[in-house]
Each structure stands twice: as structure tokens, then as C-alpha cells.
Design a protein around this motif. Structure first.
Motif, mmCIF file in Angstrom:
data_model
loop_
_atom_site.group_PDB
_atom_site.id
_atom_site.type_symbol
_atom_site.label_atom_id
_atom_site.label_comp_id
_atom_site.label_asym_id
_atom_site.label_seq_id
_atom_site.Cartn_x
_atom_site.Cartn_y
_atom_site.Cartn_z
ATOM 1 N N LEU A 1 20.782 -4.310 48.460
ATOM 2 C CA LEU A 1 19.601 -4.110 49.306
ATOM 3 C C LEU A 1 18.327 -4.561 48.600
ATOM 4 N N ALA A 2 18.222 -4.303 47.310
ATOM 5 C CA ALA A 2 17.050 -4.754 46.549
ATOM 6 C C ALA A 2 16.981 -6.282 46.525
ATOM 7 N N ALA A 3 18.140 -6.929 46.461
ATOM 8 C CA ALA A 3 18.173 -8.399 46.442
ATOM 9 C C ALA A 3 17.666 -8.984 47.756
ATOM 10 N N PHE A 4 17.921 -8.312 48.874
ATOM 11 C CA PHE A 4 17.405 -8.788 50.159
ATOM 12 C C PHE A 4 15.881 -8.694 50.206
ATOM 13 N N GLU A 5 15.327 -7.706 49.542
ATOM 14 C CA GLU A 5 13.886 -7.447 49.587
ATOM 15 C C GLU A 5 13.078 -8.362 48.674
ATOM 16 N N ARG A 6 13.701 -8.850 47.620
ATOM 17 C CA ARG A 6 12.965 -9.658 46.637
ATOM 18 C C ARG A 6 12.777 -11.083 47.124
ATOM 19 N N ASP A 7 11.526 -11.462 47.297
ATOM 20 C CA ASP A 7 11.211 -12.834 47.692
ATOM 21 C C ASP A 7 10.678 -13.647 46.517
ATOM 22 N N ASP A 8 10.109 -12.958 45.546
ATOM 23 C CA ASP A 8 9.503 -13.645 44.417
ATOM 24 C C ASP A 8 10.311 -13.408 43.150
ATOM 25 N N GLY A 9 10.250 -14.362 42.249
ATOM 26 C CA GLY A 9 10.909 -14.216 40.954
ATOM 27 C C GLY A 9 10.112 -13.285 40.059
ATOM 28 N N ASP A 10 10.736 -12.823 38.984
ATOM 29 C CA ASP A 10 10.094 -11.926 38.034
ATOM 30 C C ASP A 10 10.003 -12.617 36.680
ATOM 31 N N PRO A 11 8.837 -13.183 36.340
ATOM 32 C CA PRO A 11 8.716 -13.894 35.063
ATOM 33 C C PRO A 11 8.792 -12.961 33.854
ATOM 34 N N ASP A 12 8.666 -11.655 34.070
ATOM 35 C CA ASP A 12 8.693 -10.698 32.966
ATOM 36 C C ASP A 12 10.055 -10.047 32.766
ATOM 37 N N ILE A 13 11.073 -10.560 33.435
ATOM 38 C CA ILE A 13 12.397 -9.966 33.308
ATOM 39 C C ILE A 13 12.860 -10.046 31.842
ATOM 40 N N ASP A 14 13.510 -8.971 31.397
ATOM 41 C CA ASP A 14 14.005 -8.933 30.023
ATOM 42 C C ASP A 14 15.130 -9.942 29.835
ATOM 43 N N ILE A 15 15.078 -10.631 28.741
ATOM 44 C CA ILE A 15 16.131 -11.579 28.386
ATOM 45 C C ILE A 15 16.891 -10.969 27.219
ATOM 46 N N ALA A 16 18.177 -10.736 27.420
ATOM 47 C CA ALA A 16 18.995 -10.109 26.391
ATOM 48 C C ALA A 16 19.161 -11.044 25.198
ATOM 49 N N ASP A 17 19.154 -10.442 24.003
ATOM 50 C CA ASP A 17 19.400 -11.227 22.798
ATOM 51 C C ASP A 17 20.850 -11.674 22.730
ATOM 52 N N HIS A 18 21.746 -10.795 23.185
ATOM 53 C CA HIS A 18 23.179 -11.076 23.163
ATOM 54 C C HIS A 18 23.784 -10.553 24.462
ATOM 55 N N PRO A 19 24.737 -11.267 25.026
ATOM 56 C CA PRO A 19 25.385 -10.732 26.224
ATOM 57 C C PRO A 19 26.215 -9.510 25.864
ATOM 58 N N PRO A 20 26.419 -8.599 26.823
ATOM 59 C CA PRO A 20 27.251 -7.430 26.526
ATOM 60 C C PRO A 20 28.695 -7.859 26.269
ATOM 61 N N SER A 21 29.383 -7.064 25.470
ATOM 62 C CA SER A 21 30.786 -7.377 25.182
ATOM 63 C C SER A 21 31.618 -7.176 26.446
ATOM 64 N N ILE A 22 32.773 -7.808 26.473
ATOM 65 C CA ILE A 22 33.661 -7.661 27.624
ATOM 66 C C ILE A 22 34.106 -6.206 27.765
ATOM 67 N N ASN A 23 34.274 -5.523 26.641
ATOM 68 C CA ASN A 23 34.647 -4.101 26.695
ATOM 69 C C ASN A 23 33.544 -3.263 27.339
ATOM 70 N N ARG A 24 32.288 -3.583 27.036
ATOM 71 C CA ARG A 24 31.168 -2.854 27.625
ATOM 72 C C ARG A 24 31.065 -3.121 29.125
ATOM 73 N N VAL A 25 31.236 -4.372 29.510
ATOM 74 C CA VAL A 25 31.189 -4.734 30.935
ATOM 75 C C VAL A 25 32.303 -4.001 31.685
ATOM 76 N N THR A 26 33.486 -3.954 31.085
ATOM 77 C CA THR A 26 34.608 -3.245 31.703
ATOM 78 C C THR A 26 34.290 -1.766 31.862
ATOM 79 N N TRP A 27 33.766 -1.147 30.808
ATOM 80 C CA TRP A 27 33.416 0.275 30.850
ATOM 81 C C TRP A 27 32.391 0.546 31.952
ATOM 82 N N GLU A 28 31.352 -0.270 32.026
ATOM 83 C CA GLU A 28 30.302 -0.071 33.030
ATOM 84 C C GLU A 28 30.852 -0.242 34.438
ATOM 85 N N HIS A 29 31.729 -1.214 34.608
ATOM 86 C CA HIS A 29 32.322 -1.431 35.924
ATOM 87 C C HIS A 29 33.181 -0.237 36.330
#
Length: 178
Positions: free
Chosen positions: A113-141
Motif C-alpha cells: 500500500l505504501a508503494a502505491f502512494e509513493r510518487d516521488d523518489g527518496d534521495p535520502d534513503i539509507d544505502i546499506a554498507d553490506h547486503p544482509p546475509s542469506i540467513n538473516r533474510v531467511t529469518w526475517e521472512h
């Protein structure tokens, strides 16, 4: 009372469709689901949606091929492309073809729903130094799916396509570090 917005979910994962349909219906949307491009186009002609989510990789087609066809039927439809197979190339193409946003799975109803509402990009979005590990992604999912099923282990295991005992063992472990 205003008519609820009609939302079309196109995904060949029927469990995902049911979970999203239930979550979005609870939020007041009239939800239709389709598991393939033909069904999606037929539904759009019968009852034009104001919003739609398209899975990028459908069993016999592609959300990128379906996107312009759907917009031809319903030009004012706001479309978000969802995918577990994200890439920069497909994100760029989805936006060029008319999607208003592009999200990587796993996602929940609030993110959609938030994605439908966003029309503009966010230039201040955080850029991760490292992608999360596959184990972390699995845990979060797993945690997200467990929450969507109100803590029901059996329903979560079915949604994840795993044995209940396997899920229980994974849940007994501590959260994985990023």
C-alpha cells in the motif's frame, strides 16, 4: 459510504494471493486475484481495478509483458511490480513500462500500500554498507510469515512450504546477525 478501491493481485503463488487478499480486504479494499496473465486480463475487463500488483515471474508469462496489456485495458491503474527475482534491469523496465513502483519479495500488505502512494523518489534513503546475509533474510521472512499467520506454526509452515518440525527447529534458534 464510498465504494472501496478495487485491487487486482496477479501472482502464480496461490498462497501468497490468499494471504495478500485477506490482508488487503481487512484494510477495506475490494480484492481480486489472478494466477496467470489471461485470468488477470479477463478480470480487468470485467471489473477494472484502480490498483494492481504484478508478479514479475509468472508460470507461463512475465509481469513485464502483462503490464502494458493491463494498462491498455485500464490506463489509470496504478501498478506495483513484485518479485523474488529482482534486478536493476527489470526494475528499470517495469518503471519504463508504466509501473508506479517495484518491490522485492517478501513484502507485506502495508509495504504494498505504501508503494502505491509513493510518487516521488527518496534521495535520502539509507544505502546499506553490506547486503544482509542469506540467513538473516531467511529469518526475517519466516518472522514476517509467522506474523501474517498470527503465530500459527502449522499455517506458517504450510505457507513456507516446509515441514512444521523444520520450522519449529528454525524458530528455536536465535535471530541471525546481519
Amino acid at each position: 459510504m464510498p465504494t472501496p478501491e478495487r485491487l487486482l493481485i496477479v501472482d502464480d503463488d496461490e498462497i501468497f494471493c490468499r494471504v495478500m487478499e485477506r490482508a488487503l480486504s481487512r484494510r477495506g479494499y475490494e480484492v481480486m486475484t489472478a494466477v496467470d496473465a489471461d485470468q488477470a486480463l479477463s478480470l480487468a475487463q470485467q471489473a477494472p481495478p484502480q490498483l494492481a500488483t504484478l508478479d514479475l515471474k509468472l508460470e507461463h508469462s512475465s509481469g513485464l509483458k502483462l503490464l502494458p496489456e493491463l494498462l491498455e485495458i485500464v490506463p489509470e491503474c496504478r501498478i506495483v511490480v513484485l518479485t523474488g527475482y529482482s534486478s536493476i534491469a527489470t526494475a528499470v523496465e517495469a518503471i519504463k513500462l508504466g509501473a508506479v513502483n517495484y518491490l522485492c519479495k517478501p513484502v507485506d500488505a502495508d509495504e504494498v500500500l505504501a508503494a502505491f502512494e509513493r510518487d516521488d523518489g527518496d534521495p535520502d534513503i539509507d544505502i546499506a554498507d553490506h547486503p544482509p546475509s542469506i540467513n538473516r533474510v531467511t529469518w526475517e521472512h519466516i518472522q514476517k510469515v509467522l506474523q501474517e499467520h498470527d503465530g500459527n506454526i502449522s499455517a506458517t509452515a504450510r505457507a513456507l512450504g516446509m515441514h512444521r518440525r523444520t520450522l519449529q527447529r528454525k524458530l528455536q534458534k536465535r535471530p541471525v546477525k546481519r
